[in-house]
Design a protein around this motif. Structure first.
Motif, PDB file in Angstrom:
ATOM      1  N   PRO A 126       0.826  -1.213   0.000  1.00  0.00           N
ATOM      2  CA  PRO A 126       0.000   0.000   0.000  1.00  0.00           C
ATOM      3  C   PRO A 126       0.860   1.263   0.000  1.00  0.00           C
ATOM      4  N   SER A 127       0.489   2.187  -0.875  1.00  0.00           N
ATOM      5  CA  SER A 127       1.248   3.418  -1.029  1.00  0.00           C
ATOM      6  C   SER A 127       0.377   4.613  -0.680  1.00  0.00           C
ATOM      7  N   ASN A 128       0.994   5.776  -0.701  1.00  0.00           N
ATOM      8  CA  ASN A 128       0.292   7.015  -0.383  1.00  0.00           C
ATOM      9  C   ASN A 128      -1.002   7.126  -1.197  1.00  0.00           C
ATOM     10  N   HIS A 129      -2.049   7.586  -0.534  1.00  0.00           N
ATOM     11  CA  HIS A 129      -3.401   7.786  -1.067  1.00  0.00           C
ATOM     12  C   HIS A 129      -4.226   6.496  -1.064  1.00  0.00           C
ATOM     13  N   SER A 130      -3.645   5.377  -0.683  1.00  0.00           N
ATOM     14  CA  SER A 130      -4.417   4.145  -0.532  1.00  0.00           C
ATOM     15  C   SER A 130      -5.127   4.166   0.822  1.00  0.00           C
ATOM     16  N   PRO A 131      -6.347   3.617   0.901  1.00  0.00           N
ATOM     17  CA  PRO A 131      -7.028   3.522   2.205  1.00  0.00           C
ATOM     18  C   PRO A 131      -6.296   2.603   3.183  1.00  0.00           C
ATOM     19  N   LEU A 132      -5.349   1.813   2.660  1.00  0.00           N
ATOM     20  CA  LEU A 132      -4.577   0.894   3.507  1.00  0.00           C
ATOM     21  C   LEU A 132      -3.212   1.455   3.883  1.00  0.00           C
ATOM     22  N   TYR A 133      -2.874   2.635   3.365  1.00  0.00           N
ATOM     23  CA  TYR A 133      -1.521   3.154   3.595  1.00  0.00           C
ATOM     24  C   TYR A 133      -1.349   3.688   5.009  1.00  0.00           C
ATOM     25  N   HIS A 134      -0.232   3.329   5.615  1.00  0.00           N
ATOM     26  CA  HIS A 134       0.169   3.942   6.883  1.00  0.00           C
ATOM     27  C   HIS A 134       1.640   3.640   7.125  1.00  0.00           C
ATOM     28  N   PRO A 135       2.413   4.635   7.550  1.00  0.00           N
ATOM     29  CA  PRO A 135       3.806   4.366   7.921  1.00  0.00           C
ATOM     30  C   PRO A 135       3.868   3.624   9.248  1.00  0.00           C
ATOM     31  N   VAL A 136       4.937   2.875   9.459  1.00  0.00           N
ATOM     32  CA  VAL A 136       5.174   2.320  10.793  1.00  0.00           C
ATOM     33  C   VAL A 136       5.735   3.465  11.643  1.00  0.00           C
ATOM     34  N   PRO A 137       5.160   3.729  12.804  1.00  0.00           N
ATOM     35  CA  PRO A 137       5.600   4.899  13.580  1.00  0.00           C
ATOM     36  C   PRO A 137       7.092   4.901  13.887  1.00  0.00           C
ATOM     37  N   GLU A 138       7.624   3.751  14.272  1.00  0.00           N
ATOM     38  CA  GLU A 138       9.063   3.652  14.519  1.00  0.00           C
ATOM     39  C   GLU A 138       9.638   2.515  13.685  1.00  0.00           C
ATOM     40  N   PRO A 139      10.795   2.763  13.069  1.00  0.00           N
ATOM     41  CA  PRO A 139      11.705   3.904  13.307  1.00  0.00           C
ATOM     42  C   PRO A 139      11.447   5.135  12.453  1.00  0.00           C
ATOM     43  N   THR A 140      10.252   5.228  11.816  1.00  0.00           N
ATOM     44  CA  THR A 140      10.016   6.337  10.888  1.00  0.00           C
ATOM     45  C   THR A 140      10.100   7.694  11.575  1.00  0.00           C
ATOM     46  N   ILE A 141       9.480   7.824  12.758  1.00  0.00           N
ATOM     47  CA  ILE A 141       9.506   9.126  13.444  1.00  0.00           C
ATOM     48  C   ILE A 141      10.935   9.523  13.776  1.00  0.00           C
ATOM     49  N   THR A 142      11.647   8.632  14.426  1.00  0.00           N
ATOM     50  CA  THR A 142      13.018   8.939  14.847  1.00  0.00           C
ATOM     51  C   THR A 142      13.910   9.248  13.650  1.00  0.00           C
ATOM     52  N   ALA A 143      13.805   8.450  12.598  1.00  0.00           N
ATOM     53  CA  ALA A 143      14.640   8.649  11.415  1.00  0.00           C
ATOM     54  C   ALA A 143      14.314   9.962  10.713  1.00  0.00           C
ATOM     55  N   GLY A 144      13.041  10.295  10.632  1.00  0.00           N
ATOM     56  CA  GLY A 144      12.644  11.524   9.960  1.00  0.00           C
ATOM     57  C   GLY A 144      13.086  12.768  10.701  1.00  0.00           C
ATOM     58  N   VAL A 145      12.968  12.755  12.012  1.00  0.00           N
ATOM     59  CA  VAL A 145      13.437  13.888  12.809  1.00  0.00           C
ATOM     60  C   VAL A 145      14.946  14.043  12.658  1.00  0.00           C
ATOM     61  N   ALA A 146      15.671  12.917  12.721  1.00  0.00           N
ATOM     62  CA  ALA A 146      17.124  12.963  12.599  1.00  0.00           C
ATOM     63  C   ALA A 146      17.552  13.520  11.251  1.00  0.00           C
ATOM     64  N   ALA A 147      16.873  13.124  10.182  1.00  0.00           N
ATOM     65  CA  ALA A 147      17.216  13.608   8.847  1.00  0.00           C
ATOM     66  C   ALA A 147      16.983  15.101   8.719  1.00  0.00           C
ATOM     67  N   LEU A 148      15.830  15.562   9.205  1.00  0.00           N
ATOM     68  CA  LEU A 148      15.502  16.982   9.092  1.00  0.00           C
ATOM     69  C   LEU A 148      16.457  17.833   9.928  1.00  0.00           C
ATOM     70  N   VAL A 149      16.778  17.363  11.110  1.00  0.00           N
ATOM     71  CA  VAL A 149      17.709  18.102  11.973  1.00  0.00           C
ATOM     72  C   VAL A 149      19.105  18.133  11.350  1.00  0.00           C
TER      73      VAL A 149
END
Length: 403
Positions: A367-390
């Motif tokens: 499932p990809s973006n815009h699918s009714p089934l799409y959702h990221p796994v919260p971790e490690p996505t949150i931690t990785a995304g914050v680290a990348a942006l910082v």
């Protein structure tokens, strides 16, 4: 700030999606977070947009941007924190984008080894490709300091924490058009007294397919999609009008202009051939420019991203047909932009995939973006995304890697 705090914030945002220009609750969460971390806050930009400014004396200015709006999609993930709003969900992952920017603003506020200014932009209505322009028209570029760089990231169906960064054109321009064809309605038993707009629409749909096949060079790229045909209400009535909803994707402005002109030419010609009582109306309802990463800026940002993700986790997926309106912010500010994809899928799904081609092949099966089934796994996505942006922000602030 703890990972659990951000996880709680993410789940709360996921439960409460809001459609474009209706992000009142989300913008309130963002504004409150920024104030709690000593940012100057400007609310109501472009309707529901929020900007936060953190000044640390003389130095570079960095804009960090996240979009906030949800989609008119009924969620089918079955998550314990699934959307509680009927017919609306964060099927594109903008709740993750907001969470990332919240986390990054907190970490940058806590760090004392940089000088300059961080501007956090929480943008409405990306899904309509109108939110960035609305913020610009509301004076964003004059109400906050001018940036050296605009940075942002989008969650994608890649392994969580993996990064896709393409120098130069990364995402396509997108134009959504409404073509209204005018006929002359009447009884279905007497078609000779009418001009049938449905027949004109059918001929137009078929002829539109020849634009890419016969008018666009094989060395160029364009997509023309007829997403909806709307006409009539009863079996035996020929209606007065028919409507086509189209979407166009291009990378080159010259190709874009040529394709849009061809759509209008074909619509008018088919109507004239059928003896329509008036010319069709061709209206561009939504438009986003090509997202073009500044090449030197992308290479500089890549080094920072590799410092937190690892060199083998930062890949170049090449130009993609998705679209985004964040380029509007960079253009208005007269600044370069670097924008990248950050994976949010369960890494186990990609076991054995090593090349970018293999990663994209696996991504096409889940499932990809815009699918009714799409959702990221919260971790490690949150931690990785914050680290990348910082990491990217610190590179442009001259602070170096996070210590």
């Amino acid at each position: 700030m703890t990972s659990k705090t951000l996880r709680d914030a993410y789940e709360d945002l996921h439960r409460h999606p809001e459609l474009s220009f209706q992000e009142h609750r989300t913008s309130g969460v963002a504004a409150s977070w920024l104030r709690d971390h000593a940012y100057e806050v400007i609310e109501g930009l472009g309707g529901t947009g929020v900007a936060g400014v953190l000044r640390r004396g003389d130095g570079p200015v960095v804009w960090l941007r996240a979009d906030m709006d949800g989609l008119p999609v009924t969620e089918e993930t079955g998550l314990p924190y699934a959307s509680g709003v009927d017919g609306v969900s964060h099927a594109c992952g903008h709740d993750m984008h907001v969470t990332w920017l919240m986390g990054a603003t907190a970490e940058l506020a806590a760090a004392e080894d940089w000088q300059g200014t961080v501007v956090a932009i929480f943008q409405p209505a990306e899904e309509l490709a109108r939110g960035a322009q609305a913020m610009v028209e509301d004076g964003l570029a004059t109400r906050v300091p001018k940036p050296e760089i605009v940075l942002g990231q989008h969650v994608a169906p890649l392994p969580a924490g993996a990064i896709g960064l393409t120098p130069g054109p990364m995402w396509a321009a997108s134009d959504s058009l409404r073509v209204t064809i005018h006929g002359r309605g009447g009884h279905g038993s007497r078609p000779e007294t009418t001009v049938d707009p449905i027949v004109i629409a059918a001929a137009t749909v078929l002829r539109l397919q020849t634009i890419v096949a016969r008018e666009v060079s094989t060395a160029e790229t364009a997509v023309v999609t007829v997403g909806a045909v709307q006409a009539g209400a009863k079996h035996n009535i020929i209606p007065d009008t028919a409507t086509l909803l189209l979407n166009v994707r291009t990378y080159d402005p010259k190709v874009r202009s040529r394709v849009l002109a061809s759509i209008e030419r074909i619509a008018r010609a088919e109507a004239a051939a059928a003896g329509a009582p008036r010319e069709p109306e061709v209206v561009i309802e939504e438009s986003a420019p090509t997202l073009t990463n500044d090449v030197p800026a992308a290479e500089r940002t890549r080094r920072a991203l590799e410092s937190v993700a690892g060199p083998d986790r930062v890949v170049n997926p090449g130009p993609l047909p998705s679209s985004e309106d964040v380029q509007v912010l960079a253009t208005a500010a007269g600044a370069p932009i670097t924008y990248w994809l950050l994976g949010g899928a369960d890494p186990a799904l990609f076991a054995g995939a090593t090349s970018i081609e293999e990663l994209i092949e696996v991504a096409g099966r889940i499932p990809s973006n815009h699918s009714p089934l799409y959702h990221p796994v919260p971790e490690p996505t949150i931690t990785a995304g914050v680290a990348a942006l910082v990491a990217a922000a610190r590179e442009w602030l001259g602070a170096g890697p996070t210590r």
